[in-house]
Design a protein around this motif. Sequence first.
Motif, short mmCIF file in Angstrom:
data_model
loop_
_atom_site.label_atom_id
_atom_site.label_comp_id
_atom_site.label_asym_id
_atom_site.label_seq_id
_atom_site.Cartn_x
_atom_site.Cartn_y
_atom_site.Cartn_z
N LYS A 123 -13.49 1.08 -12.33
CA LYS A 123 -12.58 0.94 -11.10
C LYS A 123 -10.55 0.67 -11.45
O LYS A 123 -9.49 0.58 -10.76
CB LYS A 123 -12.73 -1.31 -10.41
N ALA A 124 -10.60 -0.68 -12.32
CA ALA A 124 -9.32 -0.70 -13.44
C ALA A 124 -8.89 0.59 -13.83
O ALA A 124 -7.30 1.03 -13.75
CB ALA A 124 -9.15 -1.28 -14.32
N MET A 125 -9.62 2.01 -14.23
CA MET A 125 -8.98 2.86 -14.15
C MET A 125 -8.61 3.62 -13.20
O MET A 125 -7.34 4.28 -12.89
CB MET A 125 -10.48 4.13 -14.73
N ARG A 126 -9.90 3.95 -11.84
CA ARG A 126 -9.63 4.40 -10.94
C ARG A 126 -8.66 3.65 -10.38
O ARG A 126 -7.91 4.95 -9.54
CB ARG A 126 -10.50 4.31 -10.02
N HIS A 127 -8.35 2.93 -9.92
CA HIS A 127 -6.86 2.08 -9.19
C HIS A 127 -5.27 2.04 -8.99
O HIS A 127 -4.87 1.41 -9.56
CB HIS A 127 -7.87 0.49 -7.91
N VAL A 128 -6.19 1.30 -11.08
CA VAL A 128 -4.31 0.95 -11.50
C VAL A 128 -4.21 2.39 -12.49
O VAL A 128 -2.60 1.56 -12.73
CB VAL A 128 -5.09 -0.77 -12.00
N ILE A 129 -4.61 2.36 -13.30
CA ILE A 129 -4.14 2.60 -14.89
C ILE A 129 -4.08 4.50 -14.01
O ILE A 129 -2.91 4.98 -14.07
CB ILE A 129 -5.40 2.67 -15.51
N TRP A 130 -5.12 5.28 -14.02
CA TRP A 130 -5.01 6.43 -13.29
C TRP A 130 -3.85 6.82 -12.20
O TRP A 130 -2.87 7.48 -12.70
CB TRP A 130 -6.17 7.15 -13.03
N PRO A 131 -3.64 6.15 -11.15
CA PRO A 131 -2.48 6.52 -10.83
C PRO A 131 -1.18 6.12 -11.40
O PRO A 131 -0.43 7.17 -11.05
CB PRO A 131 -2.16 5.54 -9.26
N GLN A 132 -0.67 5.43 -11.88
CA GLN A 132 0.29 5.11 -12.91
C GLN A 132 0.58 6.63 -14.24
O GLN A 132 1.51 7.43 -14.20
CB GLN A 132 0.01 3.70 -12.99
N ALA A 133 -0.80 6.18 -14.41
CA ALA A 133 -0.53 7.94 -15.34
C ALA A 133 -0.07 9.22 -14.43
O ALA A 133 0.54 9.83 -14.97
CB ALA A 133 -1.94 7.70 -15.87
N PHE A 134 -1.52 8.80 -13.79
CA PHE A 134 -1.18 10.57 -12.39
C PHE A 134 0.50 11.23 -12.57
O PHE A 134 1.10 12.01 -12.39
CB PHE A 134 -1.69 10.35 -11.66
N LEU A 135 1.19 9.60 -11.66
CA LEU A 135 2.52 9.80 -11.97
C LEU A 135 3.54 10.33 -13.16
O LEU A 135 4.24 11.06 -13.53
CB LEU A 135 2.60 8.43 -11.28
N MET A 136 3.18 9.84 -14.34
CA MET A 136 3.92 9.96 -15.51
C MET A 136 3.96 11.72 -16.04
O MET A 136 4.28 12.28 -16.21
CB MET A 136 3.57 9.17 -16.33
N ALA A 137 2.75 11.79 -15.91
CA ALA A 137 1.30 13.12 -16.23
C ALA A 137 2.00 14.30 -15.40
O ALA A 137 1.89 15.72 -15.96
CB ALA A 137 0.90 13.02 -16.42
N LEU A 138 2.43 14.26 -14.01
CA LEU A 138 2.32 15.33 -13.05
C LEU A 138 3.34 16.75 -13.48
O LEU A 138 3.49 16.92 -13.55
CB LEU A 138 2.86 14.56 -12.38
N PRO A 139 4.65 16.05 -14.00
CA PRO A 139 5.47 17.20 -14.21
C PRO A 139 5.19 18.18 -15.43
O PRO A 139 4.86 19.07 -15.11
CB PRO A 139 7.12 16.99 -15.11
N SER A 140 4.47 17.28 -16.48
CA SER A 140 3.79 18.22 -17.48
C SER A 140 2.31 19.14 -17.14
O SER A 140 2.55 19.32 -17.08
CB SER A 140 3.39 16.94 -18.62
N LEU A 141 1.84 18.56 -16.32
CA LEU A 141 0.58 18.94 -15.57
C LEU A 141 0.47 20.19 -14.29
O LEU A 141 0.33 20.86 -14.80
CB LEU A 141 -0.23 18.13 -14.61
#
Lengths: 222, 245
Positions: free
Chosen positions: A133-151
């Motif tokens: 749940k920590a990954m899903r609600h806290v870590i992933w949303p932040q990581a996804f935003l950071m990764a978006l340009p490269s993705l």
Amino acid sequence: MFDDFLSITIKYLPRLMTGAVSTIKITAIGVSLGFGIGLAVGFVRAYRVPVADRILRTYIDIIRGTPLLVQVFFIFFGLPNFVGRPIPPLTAGIAAIAINSGAYFGEIIRGAVQSVHRGQIEAARSIGLSWFKAMRHVIWPQAFLMALPSLGNQFIISLKDTSLLAVISVEELTRNGQIIIAATFRAFQIWLLVAIIYLIMTGAAAYILGRMESRLSRYVYR
Amino acid sequence: MNNKIIIELRNIHKSFGELHVLKGIDLSVREGEVLAIIGPSGCGKSTLLRCINLLERPEQGQVIFDGKNLLEKGIDINHIRARLGIVFQSYNLFPHKNVLDNITLGLQEVLGMSREEAVALAKEQLARVGLADKLNAWPSQLSGGQQQRVAIARALAMTPRAILLDEVTSALDPETIGEVLAVMKALAKEGMTMIVVTHEMGFAREVADRVVFMDQGMILEEGPPERVFENPTHQRTRDFISKIL
């Protein structure tokens, strides 16, 4: 040279568009699968899951260290020797795109997950959230935003990479262009059209990704 | 203070590689007590606090919370953590969630509340720290002191049995320290069990029921604030207090 450009365009555009649709489909399926692979690879590597981390690092080294064209040939021509039956070109092509993009997505996601501040996982776990749940609600949303340009970058690369599947006769945009040229010898006009259609697709993708980015980053420095 | 013991640490040892950070800590905290842990930086006081909710796992010893040893197998640590709030020096609010959702996340995902219940409780807790009007703000729009008060509200919303505060004013501007200390004082007055790692000697002196002085991974001295501050028995404590006061 330009006098009959319009008539050629009208005559062959439908066939090229069929190819473009096929390109979009291959990209959509291949990249989705690749993204799934990348998620698993990224989290396993970011949190250094023993054994799996080493295996996945080898996978990434192999994919990054060999040309996509060789990977396509290996899956389409090589693997059938091993599994004992032919693999349809489309299946082989989608598999190649998925496996190839998966390695790159994995590295992008790993980097992004690792760059989320350590305090975030601590705060999440300390209010009682499970790791998942920590990954899903806290870590992933932040990581996804950071990764978006490269993705997004990788998405566009993979879209263009589907053109390599022409060599195993997958009838996507490039292959359809080749077929038309073989019958008409209008190389200049047809390749120009093919290039324009790629540009429109990548341009649309870049636009959508940019919109996504600005919408998601609404919490950063307002 | 004769309330029952809520947290008890027995012979806690913790190392980071070669570094032996905690060297056999025994400590107990009673319900409603405010315990201040002081000591020079690097003495292990933050690590000790983090061992209580197992953000760090001690190699040896027992962490007893509500009569249960948390280091035993089969303990649902997530549920324990929900009831043992912690507030960090660097706030650690979730930057991608607004103030309200920072608080409701745990209520909905850990305690299983409905959205309506969670929102109502979150609003109540925000009012308690004086930020009822910041509901929809992003953490990045708040001052350090405001962010820290939201972090306190987030911990309080889980209705913890005790709350751990890890140098919560150390990263703040001088002018916002006061508002956070005021919230902490109010909590102490309401009878919240608090373990406070702090450099705010004024706060420790005024609010704490008991002060623990740590040095080099051990508890050197503990007692009521008046005694520890005015009449320390150890030379080390005396040196530390003379330097910091």
